[in-house]
Design a protein around this motif. Sequence first.
Motif, short mmCIF file in Angstrom:
data_model
loop_
_atom_site.label_atom_id
_atom_site.label_comp_id
_atom_site.label_asym_id
_atom_site.label_seq_id
_atom_site.Cartn_x
_atom_site.Cartn_y
_atom_site.Cartn_z
N LEU A 412 -47.77 38.01 50.63
CA LEU A 412 -48.39 36.94 50.86
C LEU A 412 -49.88 37.12 50.21
O LEU A 412 -50.39 38.22 50.41
CB LEU A 412 -48.52 36.28 52.25
CG LEU A 412 -47.07 36.10 53.04
CD1 LEU A 412 -47.12 35.32 54.19
CD2 LEU A 412 -45.97 35.32 51.94
N PHE A 413 -50.48 36.08 49.99
CA PHE A 413 -51.82 35.95 49.59
C PHE A 413 -52.85 35.36 50.68
O PHE A 413 -52.36 34.43 51.52
CB PHE A 413 -51.76 35.35 48.34
CG PHE A 413 -50.94 35.86 47.11
CD1 PHE A 413 -51.35 36.92 46.35
CD2 PHE A 413 -49.75 35.21 46.85
CE1 PHE A 413 -50.52 37.52 45.56
CE2 PHE A 413 -48.92 35.74 45.93
CZ PHE A 413 -49.32 36.87 45.17
N GLU A 414 -54.03 35.61 50.48
CA GLU A 414 -55.04 35.03 51.36
C GLU A 414 -55.14 33.40 51.03
O GLU A 414 -55.31 33.03 49.97
CB GLU A 414 -56.17 35.61 51.20
CG GLU A 414 -57.48 35.33 52.01
CD GLU A 414 -58.74 35.89 51.97
OE1 GLU A 414 -59.63 35.86 52.63
OE2 GLU A 414 -58.84 36.74 50.99
N THR A 419 -50.48 26.95 50.96
CA THR A 419 -50.99 27.48 49.74
C THR A 419 -49.96 28.68 49.28
O THR A 419 -49.86 28.88 48.12
CB THR A 419 -52.20 27.93 49.46
OG1 THR A 419 -52.57 29.04 50.67
CG2 THR A 419 -53.37 26.77 49.86
N ASN A 420 -49.38 29.25 50.08
CA ASN A 420 -48.36 30.39 49.92
C ASN A 420 -47.20 30.17 49.56
O ASN A 420 -46.56 30.41 48.69
CB ASN A 420 -48.51 31.33 50.96
CG ASN A 420 -49.47 32.57 50.98
OD1 ASN A 420 -49.23 33.58 50.31
ND2 ASN A 420 -50.58 32.34 51.62
N VAL A 447 -53.78 32.54 56.17
CA VAL A 447 -53.19 33.72 56.11
C VAL A 447 -54.15 34.76 55.33
O VAL A 447 -55.01 34.47 54.54
CB VAL A 447 -51.98 33.49 55.09
CG1 VAL A 447 -51.56 34.85 54.67
CG2 VAL A 447 -51.14 32.37 55.72
N GLU A 449 -55.42 38.42 53.86
CA GLU A 449 -54.82 39.37 52.52
C GLU A 449 -53.57 40.01 52.89
O GLU A 449 -53.53 40.57 53.97
CB GLU A 449 -56.06 40.44 52.20
CG GLU A 449 -55.61 40.93 51.15
CD GLU A 449 -56.83 42.09 50.39
OE1 GLU A 449 -56.47 42.79 49.65
OE2 GLU A 449 -57.67 42.10 51.40
N ARG A 450 -52.76 39.83 52.05
CA ARG A 450 -51.38 40.58 52.07
C ARG A 450 -50.49 40.05 53.54
O ARG A 450 -49.63 40.58 53.96
CB ARG A 450 -51.43 41.94 52.23
CG ARG A 450 -51.99 42.48 51.16
CD ARG A 450 -51.82 44.03 51.14
NE ARG A 450 -50.61 44.66 51.04
CZ ARG A 450 -49.83 44.86 49.85
NH1 ARG A 450 -50.54 44.54 48.59
NH2 ARG A 450 -48.79 45.24 49.85
N GLY A 451 -50.99 38.79 53.99
CA GLY A 451 -50.32 38.23 55.10
C GLY A 451 -50.75 39.09 56.62
O GLY A 451 -49.93 38.90 57.41
N ARG A 459 -44.31 36.70 58.06
CA ARG A 459 -44.55 36.87 56.80
C ARG A 459 -43.23 36.67 56.02
O ARG A 459 -43.17 36.09 54.88
CB ARG A 459 -45.17 38.30 56.58
CG ARG A 459 -46.68 38.45 56.96
CD ARG A 459 -47.34 39.84 56.35
NE ARG A 459 -46.37 41.03 56.86
CZ ARG A 459 -46.74 41.71 58.08
NH1 ARG A 459 -47.88 41.27 58.72
NH2 ARG A 459 -45.96 42.84 58.29
N ALA A 463 -42.68 34.14 53.04
CA ALA A 463 -42.19 34.44 51.61
C ALA A 463 -40.83 33.72 51.28
O ALA A 463 -40.60 33.36 50.04
CB ALA A 463 -42.00 36.03 51.63
N ARG A 466 -41.19 30.26 50.04
CA ARG A 466 -41.75 30.21 49.01
C ARG A 466 -40.79 30.18 47.96
O ARG A 466 -40.77 29.39 46.78
CB ARG A 466 -43.06 31.43 48.84
CG ARG A 466 -43.54 31.39 47.35
CD ARG A 466 -44.68 32.42 47.56
NE ARG A 466 -44.18 33.68 47.81
CZ ARG A 466 -45.12 34.66 47.88
NH1 ARG A 466 -46.36 34.81 48.11
NH2 ARG A 466 -44.42 35.97 48.39
#
Length: 551
Positions: A412-414, A419-420, A447, A449-451, A459, A463, A466
């Motif tokens: 995941l992204f920050e 937004t993820n 979220v 960085e990297r979840g 997480r 994902a 998404r």
Amino acid sequence: MHTGRDVLLRTVASQWRRLAGGSLLGAGHQAGEALVPVLIGVAIDQAVAGGDWGRLLLWLAVLAAVYVGLSFSYRFGALVGERAAEEAAHDLRTAVVARVLHPGGGAEDRLPGALTGIATEDVRRVGAVLMAVLAGVAGLTGLVVAGVLLLNTSVQLGLIVLAGTPALLWLGHLLGKPLERRSAVEQEHAARASGMAADLVTGLRVLKGIGAERAAVERYRRTSRDSLAATLRASRAEALQNGVVLALTGAFIALIALAGGYFATAGDITLGQLVSAVGLALFLQGPLQLFAWVNADFAQARASAARVAALLSAPPAVPAGDREPPEDVAGAVRLRSVSYGPLRDLDLDIAPGELVGVAATDPAAATSLVRCLGRQADPEAGTVELDGVPLRDLDPGRLREAVLVAEHDAVLFEGTVTTNVGHAPGAAVAEALEAAGAGDIPPGTPVSERGGSLSGGQRQRVALARALAAARPVLVLHDPTTAVDAVTETRIADGISRLRRDRTTVLVTTSPALLAVADRVLLLHEGRVADEAPHADLLRRNPGYRAAVLA
């Protein structure tokens, strides 16, 4: 795809207008600096020596005007040069990131820390070359102007400058060679240490769980020590170059001043000309130091440019095809005699809109199948087709619009959960979260960085949401529920079946809950389809399948 060298040259060339303007201003600044001691000498001979206050005020006004021009040219020349360097670094950074994210792959075999080092420090050093070129042009102008002025004052002094300067510049270039080599080693070791640090931070929980913190720290300590040693070697090379060049420059300037004093005592030059000659000799220290800095900067930039060019020139893992996917993708997937890794002459057909489970007795075979379906790699033999079109004939970027592979280790992204999950309408995001068993996670949840701010199960569910929200015609899910409990897994299986109705979906997993909702399940054994049937039938009749999914 352009070679890395082409991209570097094109990026630098794109700044030639700014570079030309900055070089002109820098040259003007150095020429003005060289004129200052000459003007002072003229003022001494024409005004001070004769006690002419009118001429003295005139030459003081001229000096003031020159200093105004110097201030303007230095300020705006430096501004233009810095902007050119930053713009070039930005363009290169964009090219590096685009290459890393290219659908064809091929650049992701480096550690994340190494990629970060190339995209930051190496790119910055290459961009700084533009500022070094500007400084070099300015320094050369200063040397030429000073040489001409010294020739006008004394032919002998001018000849000393014209003969000695090229020798000093060549020596500075030779001294930069060890620095270039050691800078390349320094960057490699720094990237390795940075990459290892990033990996350790990412896997910190796992390391603590297995009690491997001490071994990991010791390994990083050795790598960091190697990086420190490489940095110190590069620093020593830079200090040696700067020290030797500075000493030789000082000796050269002292020689000019000594010769000027001799000519003055012999009556060959006036007092004002002696002041001008000594002032010009002192001025020469500036351009010569500029060239020492330029040589060091070029030495480091050449090492960094080689790393950037190597990354940009990395061949794609899969070549771009020249065919377009079908306008309306039905979602028929076919593998014919595919061999890749542990897969051996694999044949399988998936009908449009079918929900198919794939259970592999060898996890490596499952991973290889996922890579082939997403065209992260082309099979060593055989073909993979989408609606009758071989994937190797399709551009990887366009293929991603039709086929989405959600890998087991997706990150995941920050940002937030919303937004993820993606840019789908709010209702679609909510529906995807619900189908992925993540309906209990508020969409606005932050979220990191990297979840890292979410649990492992959260997480994984975000994902999965998404991937579902993307609504691709073909979706390949690889072990999407390994971090959730059995109740949640059953709810997710029902959600996937409901949300992906009439869309081709491939579940590569050994989860009984997921395989139970599949229209049929394929059992991969020794790289081939060993059996296929609904989940319940395979459980009843196939011991190998039972061992794979119930172990």
